[in-house]
Design a protein around this motif. Sequence first.
Motif, short mmCIF file in Angstrom:
data_model
loop_
_atom_site.label_atom_id
_atom_site.label_comp_id
_atom_site.label_asym_id
_atom_site.label_seq_id
_atom_site.Cartn_x
_atom_site.Cartn_y
_atom_site.Cartn_z
N TYR A 1 -4.44 78.28 117.29
CA TYR A 1 -3.90 77.89 115.99
C TYR A 1 -3.83 76.37 115.86
O TYR A 1 -3.99 75.82 114.77
CB TYR A 1 -2.52 78.48 115.75
N ARG A 2 -3.63 75.70 116.99
CA ARG A 2 -3.59 74.24 116.97
C ARG A 2 -4.95 73.67 116.54
O ARG A 2 -5.03 72.56 116.01
CB ARG A 2 -3.20 73.71 118.35
N LYS A 3 -6.01 74.43 116.76
CA LYS A 3 -7.36 74.00 116.36
C LYS A 3 -7.59 74.12 114.86
O LYS A 3 -8.61 73.66 114.35
CB LYS A 3 -8.42 74.83 117.10
N ARG A 4 -6.65 74.76 114.15
CA ARG A 4 -6.81 74.96 112.72
C ARG A 4 -6.97 73.63 111.99
O ARG A 4 -7.72 73.51 111.03
CB ARG A 4 -5.62 75.72 112.15
N TRP A 5 -6.26 72.61 112.45
CA TRP A 5 -6.34 71.31 111.79
C TRP A 5 -7.74 70.73 111.92
O TRP A 5 -8.22 70.07 110.99
CB TRP A 5 -5.31 70.36 112.38
N ASP A 6 -8.42 70.98 113.05
CA ASP A 6 -9.79 70.51 113.19
C ASP A 6 -10.69 71.17 112.15
O ASP A 6 -11.62 70.54 111.63
CB ASP A 6 -10.32 70.84 114.60
N ILE A 7 -10.41 72.44 111.85
CA ILE A 7 -11.19 73.15 110.82
C ILE A 7 -10.93 72.52 109.46
O ILE A 7 -11.85 72.33 108.66
CB ILE A 7 -10.82 74.65 110.82
N GLU A 8 -9.67 72.18 109.18
CA GLU A 8 -9.32 71.54 107.91
C GLU A 8 -10.05 70.21 107.76
O GLU A 8 -10.58 69.88 106.69
CB GLU A 8 -7.80 71.32 107.84
N VAL A 9 -10.08 69.43 108.84
CA VAL A 9 -10.77 68.13 108.81
C VAL A 9 -12.27 68.32 108.58
O VAL A 9 -12.90 67.56 107.85
CB VAL A 9 -10.51 67.36 110.13
N PHE A 10 -12.82 69.37 109.21
CA PHE A 10 -14.25 69.65 109.05
C PHE A 10 -14.59 69.96 107.60
O PHE A 10 -15.57 69.45 107.04
CB PHE A 10 -14.63 70.82 109.96
N PHE A 11 -13.79 70.80 106.95
CA PHE A 11 -14.05 71.14 105.56
C PHE A 11 -13.84 69.94 104.63
O PHE A 11 -14.55 69.78 103.63
CB PHE A 11 -13.19 72.32 105.12
N ARG A 12 -12.87 69.09 104.96
CA ARG A 12 -12.68 67.87 104.17
C ARG A 12 -13.92 66.98 104.29
O ARG A 12 -14.38 66.38 103.30
CB ARG A 12 -11.45 67.11 104.66
N PHE A 13 -14.48 66.91 105.50
CA PHE A 13 -15.69 66.14 105.73
C PHE A 13 -16.86 66.68 104.90
O PHE A 13 -17.59 65.93 104.26
CB PHE A 13 -16.04 66.18 107.22
N LEU A 14 -16.99 68.02 104.86
CA LEU A 14 -18.08 68.62 104.10
C LEU A 14 -17.94 68.33 102.60
O LEU A 14 -18.92 67.99 101.93
CB LEU A 14 -18.10 70.14 104.31
N LYS A 15 -16.72 68.45 102.10
CA LYS A 15 -16.51 68.29 100.66
C LYS A 15 -16.52 66.82 100.23
O LYS A 15 -17.10 66.47 99.21
CB LYS A 15 -15.19 68.95 100.26
N GLN A 16 -15.87 65.96 101.02
CA GLN A 16 -15.72 64.56 100.60
C GLN A 16 -16.94 63.71 100.95
O GLN A 16 -17.39 62.91 100.12
CB GLN A 16 -14.48 63.97 101.25
N GLU A 17 -17.47 63.88 102.13
CA GLU A 17 -18.57 63.03 102.57
C GLU A 17 -19.95 63.59 102.20
O GLU A 17 -20.89 62.84 101.95
CB GLU A 17 -18.50 62.82 104.09
N LEU A 18 -20.08 64.92 102.19
CA LEU A 18 -21.38 65.53 101.92
C LEU A 18 -21.42 66.26 100.59
O LEU A 18 -22.40 66.93 100.27
CB LEU A 18 -21.74 66.49 103.06
#
Length: 216
Positions: free
Chosen positions: A120-137
């Motif tokens: 569950y602690r890895k969930r934040w990494d998933i959130e950051v990944f999706f932010r990267f996809l939406k904001q940067e790409l």
Amino acid sequence: MFDRGLCAMDSFEKISKEEAVFLCRIKTNRRVNVIEDLIKEDTEKDLQTLDLISDQIVQLYDNKNNSFSPTLYRRVVCKRKELLDTTPYKNKGKRKKLENEIHFLTNHFELSAKEVAALYRKRWDIEVFFRFLKQELHFKHFLSLSENGLQVVLYMTLIAAMLVMIYKRGNDIGFTTAKRRLMMEMESLIIAMAIVFTGGDIKKYGMVDYERMIPK
């Protein structure tokens, strides 16, 4: 893997019926019926920043039917080692409610409690990944609503991300600069290819550097 934003009984039931595995947090006051206690004498209770309080197989209360659901889930209850100040904030809504107990819910019964907390602690990494996809790409709009179409667009976006990262590291520049420069160079390469394949001379356009990149 999701947070407490998705907490409906119907959602948990649907995921379980599709034989998918999930892990989430639930409210600390969620009503449950304890079926079995999974903590043994040799169970590790030190979960890094958390201490294990209980690990149980439970049934969740279904408010629609006013009864406990027959589906079995696993609830792992932990407590923060460094306690937070949970004094209610005067201006309600200005700050999220702080809690020292964390209740995890999953339909996976083979993981250890420590693995549940770590995942569950890895969930934040998933959130950051999706932010990267939406904001940067700019992966914000669905070009297709089919499963295959979504997968194709996602894979193309990930390939583009890897190309930009390779370009970024190779030129020792920032991600935004790398994205802009790579896009400009790819546009120039496409134009050079179009000129060559239509019988033109790229030397007239000052594109000799792209000649080695054009397939023969």
